[in-house]
Design a protein around this motif. Sequence first.
Motif, PDB file in Angstrom:
ATOM      1  N   VAL A 221       0.868  -1.177   0.000  1.00 20.70           N
ATOM      2  CA  VAL A 221       0.000   0.000   0.000  1.00 20.70           C
ATOM      3  C   VAL A 221       0.910   1.233   0.000  1.00 20.70           C
ATOM      4  CG1 VAL A 221      -1.828   1.248   1.192  1.00 20.70           C
ATOM      5  CG2 VAL A 221      -1.773  -1.257   1.259  1.00 20.70           C
ATOM      6  N   LYS A 222       0.768   2.075  -1.031  1.00 19.79           N
ATOM      7  CA  LYS A 222       1.653   3.224  -1.203  1.00 19.79           C
ATOM      8  C   LYS A 222       0.852   4.509  -1.188  1.00 19.79           C
ATOM      9  CE  LYS A 222       5.158   5.087  -4.361  1.00 19.79           C
ATOM     10  NZ  LYS A 222       5.905   4.854  -5.622  1.00 19.79           N
ATOM     11  N   CYS A 223       1.293   5.461  -0.359  1.00 21.72           N
ATOM     12  CA  CYS A 223       0.616   6.745  -0.275  1.00 21.72           C
ATOM     13  C   CYS A 223       0.952   7.592  -1.512  1.00 21.72           C
ATOM     14  CB  CYS A 223       1.039   7.485   0.987  1.00 21.72           C
ATOM     15  SG  CYS A 223       0.030   8.947   1.321  1.00 21.72           S
ATOM     16  N   ILE A 224      -0.068   8.164  -2.146  1.00 21.74           N
ATOM     17  CA  ILE A 224       0.155   8.985  -3.341  1.00 21.74           C
ATOM     18  C   ILE A 224      -0.236  10.442  -3.120  1.00 21.74           C
ATOM     19  CG2 ILE A 224       0.002   7.077  -4.972  1.00 21.74           C
ATOM     20  CD1 ILE A 224      -2.898   7.699  -5.432  1.00 21.74           C
ATOM     21  N   SER A 225      -0.651  10.777  -1.885  1.00 22.80           N
ATOM     22  CA  SER A 225      -0.991  12.181  -1.614  1.00 22.80           C
ATOM     23  C   SER A 225      -0.479  12.646  -0.257  1.00 22.80           C
ATOM     24  CB  SER A 225      -2.518  12.370  -1.669  1.00 22.80           C
ATOM     25  OG  SER A 225      -3.156  11.694  -0.592  1.00 22.80           O
ATOM     26  N   CYS A 226       0.489  11.943   0.309  1.00 17.34           N
ATOM     27  CA  CYS A 226       0.998  12.332   1.630  1.00 17.34           C
ATOM     28  C   CYS A 226       1.903  13.556   1.520  1.00 17.34           C
ATOM     29  CB  CYS A 226       1.788  11.188   2.257  1.00 17.34           C
ATOM     30  SG  CYS A 226       0.765   9.778   2.736  1.00 17.34           S
ATOM     31  N   PRO A 227       1.786  14.496   2.432  1.00 14.93           N
ATOM     32  CA  PRO A 227       2.677  15.658   2.426  1.00 14.93           C
ATOM     33  C   PRO A 227       4.132  15.240   2.573  1.00 14.93           C
ATOM     34  CG  PRO A 227       0.799  16.020   3.882  1.00 14.93           C
ATOM     35  CD  PRO A 227       0.754  14.583   3.490  1.00 14.93           C
ATOM     36  N   ALA A 228       5.023  15.970   1.939  1.00  9.62           N
ATOM     37  CA  ALA A 228       6.450  15.667   2.012  1.00  9.62           C
ATOM     38  C   ALA A 228       6.931  15.664   3.455  1.00  9.62           C
ATOM     39  CB  ALA A 228       7.234  16.686   1.189  1.00  9.62           C
ATOM     40  N   GLY A 229       7.772  14.696   3.771  1.00  9.10           N
ATOM     41  CA  GLY A 229       8.348  14.610   5.108  1.00  9.10           C
ATOM     42  C   GLY A 229       7.499  13.882   6.129  1.00  9.10           C
ATOM     43  N   THR A 230       6.302  13.425   5.754  1.00 11.26           N
ATOM     44  CA  THR A 230       5.440  12.697   6.693  1.00 11.26           C
ATOM     45  C   THR A 230       5.563  11.195   6.472  1.00 11.26           C
ATOM     46  OG1 THR A 230       3.504  12.744   5.227  1.00 11.26           O
ATOM     47  CG2 THR A 230       3.814  14.612   6.733  1.00 11.26           C
ATOM     48  N   ARG A 231       5.267  10.433   7.513  1.00 11.11           N
ATOM     49  CA  ARG A 231       5.233   8.965   7.452  1.00 11.11           C
ATOM     50  C   ARG A 231       3.960   8.496   8.144  1.00 11.11           C
ATOM     51  NH1 ARG A 231      10.556   6.721   9.999  1.00 11.11           N
ATOM     52  NH2 ARG A 231       9.893   8.137  11.658  1.00 11.11           N
ATOM     53  N   PRO A 232       2.813   8.757   7.561  1.00  7.56           N
ATOM     54  CA  PRO A 232       1.567   8.607   8.303  1.00  7.56           C
ATOM     55  C   PRO A 232       0.936   7.225   8.270  1.00  7.56           C
ATOM     56  CG  PRO A 232       1.101   9.564   6.169  1.00  7.56           C
ATOM     57  CD  PRO A 232       2.588   9.381   6.239  1.00  7.56           C
ATOM     58  N   LEU A 233       1.435   6.308   7.432  1.00  4.66           N
ATOM     59  CA  LEU A 233       0.740   5.033   7.270  1.00  4.66           C
ATOM     60  C   LEU A 233       1.340   3.951   8.165  1.00  4.66           C
ATOM     61  CD1 LEU A 233       0.273   4.773   3.395  1.00  4.66           C
ATOM     62  CD2 LEU A 233      -1.189   5.907   5.090  1.00  4.66           C
ATOM     63  N   SER A 234       0.464   3.159   8.767  1.00  6.62           N
ATOM     64  CA  SER A 234       0.876   1.977   9.515  1.00  6.62           C
ATOM     65  C   SER A 234      -0.199   0.921   9.305  1.00  6.62           C
ATOM     66  CB  SER A 234       1.053   2.298  11.006  1.00  6.62           C
ATOM     67  OG  SER A 234      -0.150   2.806  11.564  1.00  6.62           O
ATOM     68  N   GLY A 235       0.109  -0.318   9.653  1.00  7.80           N
ATOM     69  CA  GLY A 235      -0.893  -1.344   9.380  1.00  7.80           C
ATOM     70  C   GLY A 235      -0.636  -2.657  10.068  1.00  7.80           C
ATOM     71  N   ILE A 236      -1.674  -3.486  10.095  1.00  6.04           N
ATOM     72  CA  ILE A 236      -1.572  -4.854  10.594  1.00  6.04           C
ATOM     73  C   ILE A 236      -2.396  -5.754   9.673  1.00  6.04           C
ATOM     74  CG2 ILE A 236      -1.205  -4.132  12.988  1.00  6.04           C
ATOM     75  CD1 ILE A 236      -4.403  -5.873  12.277  1.00  6.04           C
ATOM     76  N   SER A 237      -2.036  -7.034   9.677  1.00  5.40           N
ATOM     77  CA  SER A 237      -2.750  -8.022   8.880  1.00  5.40           C
ATOM     78  C   SER A 237      -3.304  -9.097   9.795  1.00  5.40           C
ATOM     79  CB  SER A 237      -1.822  -8.663   7.843  1.00  5.40           C
ATOM     80  OG  SER A 237      -2.511  -9.649   7.089  1.00  5.40           O
ATOM     81  N   ASN A 238      -4.601  -9.377   9.657  1.00 11.17           N
ATOM     82  CA  ASN A 238      -5.236 -10.499  10.346  1.00 11.17           C
ATOM     83  C   ASN A 238      -5.529 -11.575   9.305  1.00 11.17           C
ATOM     84  OD1 ASN A 238      -5.274  -8.922  12.663  1.00 11.17           O
ATOM     85  ND2 ASN A 238      -7.388  -8.264  12.351  1.00 11.17           N
ATOM     86  N   GLU A 239      -5.039 -12.772   9.530  1.00 13.58           N
ATOM     87  CA  GLU A 239      -5.340 -13.895   8.643  1.00 13.58           C
ATOM     88  C   GLU A 239      -6.153 -14.916   9.425  1.00 13.58           C
ATOM     89  OE1 GLU A 239      -2.850 -14.479   5.002  1.00 13.58           O
ATOM     90  OE2 GLU A 239      -1.315 -14.627   6.544  1.00 13.58           O
ATOM     91  N   VAL A 240      -7.272 -15.323   8.844  1.00 10.83           N
ATOM     92  CA  VAL A 240      -8.208 -16.212   9.542  1.00 10.83           C
ATOM     93  C   VAL A 240      -8.591 -17.358   8.617  1.00 10.83           C
ATOM     94  CG1 VAL A 240     -10.421 -16.393  10.754  1.00 10.83           C
ATOM     95  CG2 VAL A 240      -9.107 -14.254  10.856  1.00 10.83           C
ATOM     96  N   GLN A 241      -8.654 -18.541   9.185  1.00  8.13           N
ATOM     97  CA  GLN A 241      -9.089 -19.727   8.448  1.00  8.13           C
ATOM     98  C   GLN A 241     -10.599 -19.872   8.649  1.00  8.13           C
ATOM     99  OE1 GLN A 241      -7.361 -23.488   9.750  1.00  8.13           O
ATOM    100  NE2 GLN A 241      -6.768 -23.931   7.655  1.00  8.13           N
ATOM    101  N   ILE A 242     -11.359 -19.567   7.611  1.00  8.57           N
ATOM    102  CA  ILE A 242     -12.814 -19.492   7.771  1.00  8.57           C
ATOM    103  C   ILE A 242     -13.547 -20.691   7.183  1.00  8.57           C
ATOM    104  CG2 ILE A 242     -12.767 -16.971   7.799  1.00  8.57           C
ATOM    105  CD1 ILE A 242     -13.788 -16.997   4.928  1.00  8.57           C
ATOM    106  N   ASP A 243     -12.836 -21.588   6.506  1.00  6.90           N
ATOM    107  CA  ASP A 243     -13.474 -22.782   5.947  1.00  6.90           C
ATOM    108  C   ASP A 243     -13.368 -23.919   6.952  1.00  6.90           C
ATOM    109  OD1 ASP A 243     -14.232 -25.060   4.509  1.00  6.90           O
ATOM    110  OD2 ASP A 243     -13.483 -24.249   2.625  1.00  6.90           O
ATOM    111  N   PRO A 244     -14.490 -24.402   7.512  1.00  6.74           N
ATOM    112  CA  PRO A 244     -14.426 -25.426   8.564  1.00  6.74           C
ATOM    113  C   PRO A 244     -13.820 -26.747   8.101  1.00  6.74           C
ATOM    114  CG  PRO A 244     -16.690 -25.110   7.795  1.00  6.74           C
ATOM    115  CD  PRO A 244     -15.881 -24.014   7.205  1.00  6.74           C
ATOM    116  N   ARG A 245     -13.734 -26.969   6.808  1.00  6.92           N
ATOM    117  CA  ARG A 245     -13.129 -28.210   6.322  1.00  6.92           C
ATOM    118  C   ARG A 245     -11.651 -28.303   6.684  1.00  6.92           C
ATOM    119  NH1 ARG A 245     -14.090 -28.072   0.090  1.00  6.92           N
ATOM    120  NH2 ARG A 245     -13.357 -25.931   0.505  1.00  6.92           N
ATOM    121  N   PHE A 246     -11.007 -27.157   6.893  1.00  8.86           N
ATOM    122  CA  PHE A 246      -9.572 -27.133   7.147  1.00  8.86           C
ATOM    123  C   PHE A 246      -9.243 -26.805   8.601  1.00  8.86           C
ATOM    124  CE2 PHE A 246     -10.186 -25.888   2.664  1.00  8.86           C
ATOM    125  CZ  PHE A 246      -9.531 -26.953   2.062  1.00  8.86           C
TER     126      PHE A 246
END
Length: 464
Positions: free
Chosen positions: A314-339
């Motif tokens: 994910v890349k910011c295309i409108s962030c003001p110069a000199g800022t680092r405003p993006l952060s994130g986390i990923s949740n991965e879940v196994q939702i198929d009961p067969r597995f």
Amino acid sequence: MAIRRAVVAVLAVLALGAAAWLPPRVAYTQGPVGQWTAWPFLQNLENQDAQCLVSFYREDATTPDPVFTVSVTVPANGSRFIPVYSYDQLGVFSGSMVVSCDRRVVAVTNVVNQGGAGSSYTGFEAGATEWAVPSVHANDWGWFTEISVQNAGSSPVMAYIAFRASVRGQDYSPPPVTIQPGSVHRFDTSKFANQLDNIPGIDGFVGSAVVTSTGPVAVVVREWKTGEEAMTIAYNAIPAGEGGTEVFFPSQHNNNYGWHAWNYVFNSLNTPVDVQVQFTNKPAVTRQIPARGSLLIDTLTYLGNEDYIGALTVKCISCPAGTRPLSGISNEVQIDPRFGRGALSYNAFYTGTTSVFFPSQHNKNYGWNAFNFIQNLSSFDANVRVEWVADPASPSPAPPPFNVTIPANGQLQLHTYIHLGTQDFIGSLRVTSLNGARIVGICNENNERVPNLDATISYNGISQ
């Protein structure tokens, strides 16, 4: 030698050096689906033994005094398991831990309940006065969020939290709390469900939160699902200033043995920003992230029923110069009961490093095995050295170190069952780039003995 502190916030602490069930004498944290045992691993990053003091603090303590302090030695360049469950002084315990050492030591904590379900997070070396929490849920298909805030300073602090709805629900700010040094307070969305989820026709809350405080704190997040699934995940909140203009998610799955990813990217600015969202080998799309809010990027929406394994940028295309405003986390879940059932979470990356450490590594240890994923962020091949180090309590030695090449912008999978076979192993892993290539890494640990429970945990590799 100066004393260094590793703040191992919340939930308590776990590192799977013993069993995945509760021993007879237990220090645990109360949570969803019964009792949870915590086990920490400490990793010494220096060439000399580290002498450490480990102090335990009760949740919502009224004084700054620890419940119990123990001295431990962490071998040079090695790891050490802290047997929390064996300390009679703690008894039944819910709280936090602070590690003070004369060398640089980092920590990973795994938290497992009596059925085998678990989650994992890394400790902190310092606190901050503002933290982003990108993924927050309340009564969202049974998911709730518990945000643990630990005082990382030497004086009492006031801690504030502001919940911000992004997908559904409404904003809410509960009253602030006072937290004693070393102690922890938990903001549990199940206690605020009526305030977060009271819009007619809209079930549940999905959004983000910002934690601020009058002094340094450390913040860890646990998300848990009620009902028979008994799933739980944990991730580190992101301190202000730690983000970037690009966010990397090295592990993405969709419809792969039931696994799907729900990614949350947080914008710390007071104005919206536009971002480019791109899964590997897929067309890029443009989305907007609201001011001080999160954007949900789930693989189901973007990839449909496609069976997919890859990465997300994910890349910011409108962030003001000199800022680092993006952060994130990923949740991965196994939702198929067969597995079976499974859920894990990890923090996104914003830049690479040349050394990555994994303090918690297991192979055939009460069913636990480690699956490590190393990504090369550079446009040229990475020459890396791979070295497992055995814990003093390990039943078997580490395999010999070796060198390997990771292709430009490629991935290396280091699974303990491949390199250790049937050996019962406890220890740590170090991966070092030898030619300046930037790498990042994630460790997933899975318990093969309990496929019908959420016996999966994940944590970010620690850079030096």
